[in-house]
Motif scaffolding. Structure first.
Motif, PDB file in Angstrom:
ATOM      1  N   LEU A  73       0.502  -1.606  -0.054  1.00 18.10           N
ATOM      2  CA  LEU A  73      -0.043   0.193   0.255  1.00 18.10           C
ATOM      3  C   LEU A  73       0.460   0.713  -0.106  1.00 18.10           C
ATOM      4  CD1 LEU A  73      -2.500  -1.073   2.328  1.00 18.10           C
ATOM      5  CD2 LEU A  73      -2.909  -1.171   0.123  1.00 18.10           C
ATOM      6  N   MET A  74       2.176   1.366   1.210  1.00 14.51           N
ATOM      7  CA  MET A  74       2.857   2.412   0.517  1.00 14.51           C
ATOM      8  C   MET A  74       3.764   2.629  -0.546  1.00 14.51           C
ATOM      9  SD  MET A  74       7.388   3.011   2.513  1.00 14.51           S
ATOM     10  CE  MET A  74       7.059   1.887   1.334  1.00 14.51           C
ATOM     11  N   VAL A  75       3.713   2.002  -1.651  1.00 15.06           N
ATOM     12  CA  VAL A  75       4.825   1.800  -2.805  1.00 15.06           C
ATOM     13  C   VAL A  75       3.207   2.055  -3.737  1.00 15.06           C
ATOM     14  CG1 VAL A  75       5.006   0.219  -4.779  1.00 15.06           C
ATOM     15  CG2 VAL A  75       5.965  -0.193  -2.499  1.00 15.06           C
ATOM     16  N   TYR A  76       2.079   1.224  -3.459  1.00 17.91           N
ATOM     17  CA  TYR A  76       1.271   1.398  -5.010  1.00 17.91           C
ATOM     18  C   TYR A  76      -0.827   2.445  -5.098  1.00 17.91           C
ATOM     19  CZ  TYR A  76       3.795  -2.616  -7.158  1.00 17.91           C
ATOM     20  OH  TYR A  76       4.344  -2.816  -7.643  1.00 17.91           O
ATOM     21  N   ARG A  77       0.222   2.896  -3.130  1.00 21.88           N
ATOM     22  CA  ARG A  77      -1.608   3.429  -3.100  1.00 21.88           C
ATOM     23  C   ARG A  77      -1.280   4.749  -1.716  1.00 21.88           C
ATOM     24  NH1 ARG A  77      -2.868   0.821  -6.191  1.00 21.88           N
ATOM     25  NH2 ARG A  77      -4.677  -0.471  -6.358  1.00 21.88           N
ATOM     26  N   ASP A  78       0.157   5.119  -1.915  1.00 19.08           N
ATOM     27  CA  ASP A  78       0.369   6.164  -0.887  1.00 19.08           C
ATOM     28  C   ASP A  78      -0.474   6.698   0.272  1.00 19.08           C
ATOM     29  OD1 ASP A  78       1.106   7.740  -3.863  1.00 19.08           O
ATOM     30  OD2 ASP A  78      -1.165   8.535  -4.072  1.00 19.08           O
ATOM     31  N   PHE A  79       0.273   4.541   0.864  1.00 17.62           N
ATOM     32  CA  PHE A  79      -0.278   4.719   2.596  1.00 17.62           C
ATOM     33  C   PHE A  79       1.031   5.811   3.061  1.00 17.62           C
ATOM     34  CE2 PHE A  79       1.163   2.198   6.834  1.00 17.62           C
ATOM     35  CZ  PHE A  79      -0.442   2.823   6.799  1.00 17.62           C
ATOM     36  N   PRO A  80       0.903   6.543   3.859  1.00 20.71           N
ATOM     37  CA  PRO A  80       2.523   7.066   5.031  1.00 20.71           C
ATOM     38  C   PRO A  80       3.457   6.811   4.778  1.00 20.71           C
ATOM     39  CG  PRO A  80       0.578   7.856   4.485  1.00 20.71           C
ATOM     40  CD  PRO A  80       0.054   6.887   4.433  1.00 20.71           C
ATOM     41  N   VAL A 160      -6.571  -9.464  -4.340  1.00 22.14           N
ATOM     42  CA  VAL A 160      -8.205  -9.327  -3.922  1.00 22.14           C
ATOM     43  C   VAL A 160      -7.919  -8.245  -3.215  1.00 22.14           C
ATOM     44  CG1 VAL A 160      -9.339 -10.503  -2.657  1.00 22.14           C
ATOM     45  CG2 VAL A 160      -7.820 -12.228  -4.262  1.00 22.14           C
ATOM     46  N   ILE A 161      -6.832  -8.433  -1.913  1.00 26.50           N
ATOM     47  CA  ILE A 161      -7.062  -7.262  -0.913  1.00 26.50           C
ATOM     48  C   ILE A 161      -7.745  -5.591  -2.292  1.00 26.50           C
ATOM     49  CG2 ILE A 161      -6.184  -5.185  -0.187  1.00 26.50           C
ATOM     50  CD1 ILE A 161      -5.246  -8.455   1.762  1.00 26.50           C
ATOM     51  N   LEU A 162      -6.437  -5.488  -3.459  1.00 29.64           N
ATOM     52  CA  LEU A 162      -6.914  -4.270  -3.826  1.00 29.64           C
ATOM     53  C   LEU A 162      -7.681  -4.385  -4.930  1.00 29.64           C
ATOM     54  CD1 LEU A 162      -2.930  -4.396  -5.374  1.00 29.64           C
ATOM     55  CD2 LEU A 162      -3.762  -2.711  -3.364  1.00 29.64           C
ATOM     56  N   ALA A 163      -8.664  -5.495  -5.334  1.00 33.48           N
ATOM     57  CA  ALA A 163      -9.087  -5.425  -5.618  1.00 33.48           C
ATOM     58  C   ALA A 163     -10.524  -4.795  -4.866  1.00 33.48           C
ATOM     59  CB  ALA A 163      -9.262  -6.745  -6.485  1.00 33.48           C
ATOM     60  N   VAL A 164     -10.844  -5.931  -4.056  1.00 38.26           N
ATOM     61  CA  VAL A 164     -11.841  -5.591  -3.127  1.00 38.26           C
ATOM     62  C   VAL A 164     -11.699  -3.798  -3.001  1.00 38.26           C
ATOM     63  CG1 VAL A 164     -12.371  -7.652  -2.388  1.00 38.26           C
ATOM     64  CG2 VAL A 164     -10.915  -6.458  -0.997  1.00 38.26           C
ATOM     65  N   GLY A 165     -10.495  -3.138  -2.384  1.00 39.30           N
ATOM     66  CA  GLY A 165     -10.898  -2.141  -2.395  1.00 39.30           C
ATOM     67  C   GLY A 165     -10.530  -0.961  -3.487  1.00 39.30           C
ATOM     68  N   PRO A 236       6.428 -13.364   1.112  1.00 41.89           N
ATOM     69  CA  PRO A 236       5.350 -11.954   1.240  1.00 41.89           C
ATOM     70  C   PRO A 236       5.665 -10.434   0.418  1.00 41.89           C
ATOM     71  CG  PRO A 236       5.263 -14.102   3.577  1.00 41.89           C
ATOM     72  CD  PRO A 236       6.256 -14.204   2.202  1.00 41.89           C
ATOM     73  N   ILE A 237       6.595 -10.086   0.811  1.00 38.21           N
ATOM     74  CA  ILE A 237       6.636  -9.271   0.203  1.00 38.21           C
ATOM     75  C   ILE A 237       7.300  -8.412  -0.640  1.00 38.21           C
ATOM     76  CG2 ILE A 237       8.243  -7.006   0.453  1.00 38.21           C
ATOM     77  CD1 ILE A 237       9.395  -7.600   3.946  1.00 38.21           C
ATOM     78  N   VAL A 238       8.001  -9.711  -1.685  1.00 32.16           N
ATOM     79  CA  VAL A 238       7.875 -10.104  -2.824  1.00 32.16           C
ATOM     80  C   VAL A 238       6.145 -10.461  -3.459  1.00 32.16           C
ATOM     81  CG1 VAL A 238       9.168 -10.732  -5.091  1.00 32.16           C
ATOM     82  CG2 VAL A 238      10.185 -10.102  -2.156  1.00 32.16           C
ATOM     83  N   GLY A 239       5.802 -11.130  -3.155  1.00 34.50           N
ATOM     84  CA  GLY A 239       4.385 -11.202  -3.493  1.00 34.50           C
ATOM     85  C   GLY A 239       3.621 -10.207  -3.589  1.00 34.50           C
ATOM     86  N   GLY A 240       3.826  -9.324  -2.623  1.00 35.48           N
ATOM     87  CA  GLY A 240       2.766  -7.715  -1.738  1.00 35.48           C
ATOM     88  C   GLY A 240       3.319  -7.351  -3.247  1.00 35.48           C
ATOM     89  N   ALA A 243       1.513  -8.147  -6.555  1.00 33.10           N
ATOM     90  CA  ALA A 243       0.888  -8.356  -6.766  1.00 33.10           C
ATOM     91  C   ALA A 243       0.416  -6.644  -7.309  1.00 33.10           C
ATOM     92  CB  ALA A 243      -0.066  -8.682  -4.924  1.00 33.10           C
ATOM     93  N   GLY A 244       0.494  -5.625  -6.802  1.00 33.19           N
ATOM     94  CA  GLY A 244       0.580  -4.400  -6.838  1.00 33.19           C
ATOM     95  C   GLY A 244       0.838  -4.107  -8.307  1.00 33.19           C
ATOM     96  N   PHE A 245       2.341  -4.404  -8.864  1.00 34.43           N
ATOM     97  CA  PHE A 245       2.378  -4.015 -10.026  1.00 34.43           C
ATOM     98  C   PHE A 245       1.103  -4.690 -11.035  1.00 34.43           C
ATOM     99  CE2 PHE A 245       4.538  -5.919 -14.073  1.00 34.43           C
ATOM    100  CZ  PHE A 245       5.114  -4.276 -14.329  1.00 34.43           C
ATOM    101  N   VAL A 246       1.298  -6.310 -11.005  1.00 33.88           N
ATOM    102  CA  VAL A 246      -0.133  -6.721 -11.696  1.00 33.88           C
ATOM    103  C   VAL A 246      -1.327  -6.055 -11.797  1.00 33.88           C
ATOM    104  CG1 VAL A 246      -0.629  -9.199 -12.360  1.00 33.88           C
ATOM    105  CG2 VAL A 246       1.400  -8.859 -11.389  1.00 33.88           C
TER     106      VAL A 246
END
Length: 265
Positions: A73-80, A160-165, A236-240, A243-246
């Motif tokens: 979320l920090m990388v792809y959704r501007d989480f502080p 899935v988390i990104l999609a539902v949000g 998991p960190i790599v997977g996350g 996920a954001g990129f894909v």
């Protein structure tokens, strides 16, 4: 009262505690007392633990309860960025306490099981009970396969988390059902691939309880054979991040394009 970083960290701590308290409690029941719980049942219990944690704490912190989610979320959704380390520390601490709580309640069963099975907690045989708290790979797979498994299953979960949000996703669940969808995603992943690595998908969920196990008598053996502990952290960190990129490059960009096209008509 308005939200504060302290309040958000407390929320992450409590949500993470809930995850381990319920999830590891189910594994303790299975291993220590021979409870009749299938792989699917274990998986859905973990999924429901996440669902309940989101419903309870989501309004305060968003219920990341997972460093892989926080980082994505920090990388792809501007989480502080300033919140990332406090969130992760809170998540690990909550998972640590969750493991400690499970041990406190099951302590006599731990002692009885170890005595009846001649298990020395600090030896390699201690992994038989250490796995109640955290994850270890199936004996038939390599470290590389375990790492790849954690990368792929976490990528699926975070997508899935990104999609539902995603606000532009017209198919996202309504009536506040997103937590249920996330919980079900964890359940189906656990049922499908849990036997390979224990479906950690969460560095805090794995490392926090491992830290507790080290202190509670399992010693460095709790880290796993060949220092396995890094796999459920890195994977998991790599997977996350994948996920954001894909999701953003392969799915979200076309949601935006479709919306623009419809507006132009």
């Amino acid at each position: 009262m308005k939200k504060t970083l302290t309040g958000e960290c407390i929320s992450e701590f409590i949500g993470s505690w809930m995850l381990i308290f319920i999830g590891c409690g189910s594994v303790a029941s299975l291993i220590l007392s021979g409870a009749s719980i299938s792989q699917w049942e274990i998986s859905i219990i973990w999924g429901l633990a996440v669902t309940m944690a989101i419903y309870i704490t989501g309004a305060v912190s968003g219920t990341h309860i997972n460093p892989a989610v926080t980082i994505a979320l920090m990388v792809y959704r501007d989480f502080p960025k300033k919140k990332v380390i406090p969130y992760i520390v809170s998540q690990i601490a909550g998972c640590f306490l969750g493991a400690a709580t499970v041990y406190l309640l099951f302590k006599n069963l731990f002692l009885s099981f170890e005595a009846s099975n001649n298990i020395v907690r600090s030896s390699i045989d201690g992994l038989a009970t250490a796995r109640i708290f955290s994850t270890y790979p199936h004996s038939e797979i390599s470290i590389f396969t375990a790492l790849l498994t954690e990368i792929i299953i976490t990528m699926f979960l975070v997508m899935v988390i990104l999609a539902v949000g995603e606000a532009k996703n017209n198919n996202k669940p309504l009536a506040n059902l997103a937590p249920v969808m996330i919980g079900l995603t964890i359940a189906i992943i656990g049922a499908s691939f849990g036997v390979l690595t224990g479906f950690a998908m969460n560095p805090a969920r794995d490392f926090g309880p491992k830290l507790f196990a080290m202190i509670a008598g399992w010693g460095t053996n709790a880290l796993g054979q060949n220092m396995y502990f890094w796999v459920p952290i890195v994977g998991p960190i790599v997977g996350g991040l994948l996920a954001g990129f894909v999701f953003d490059k392969g799915i979200k960009r076309y949601m935006e394009a479709e919306e623009i096209t419809q507006e132009a008509k």
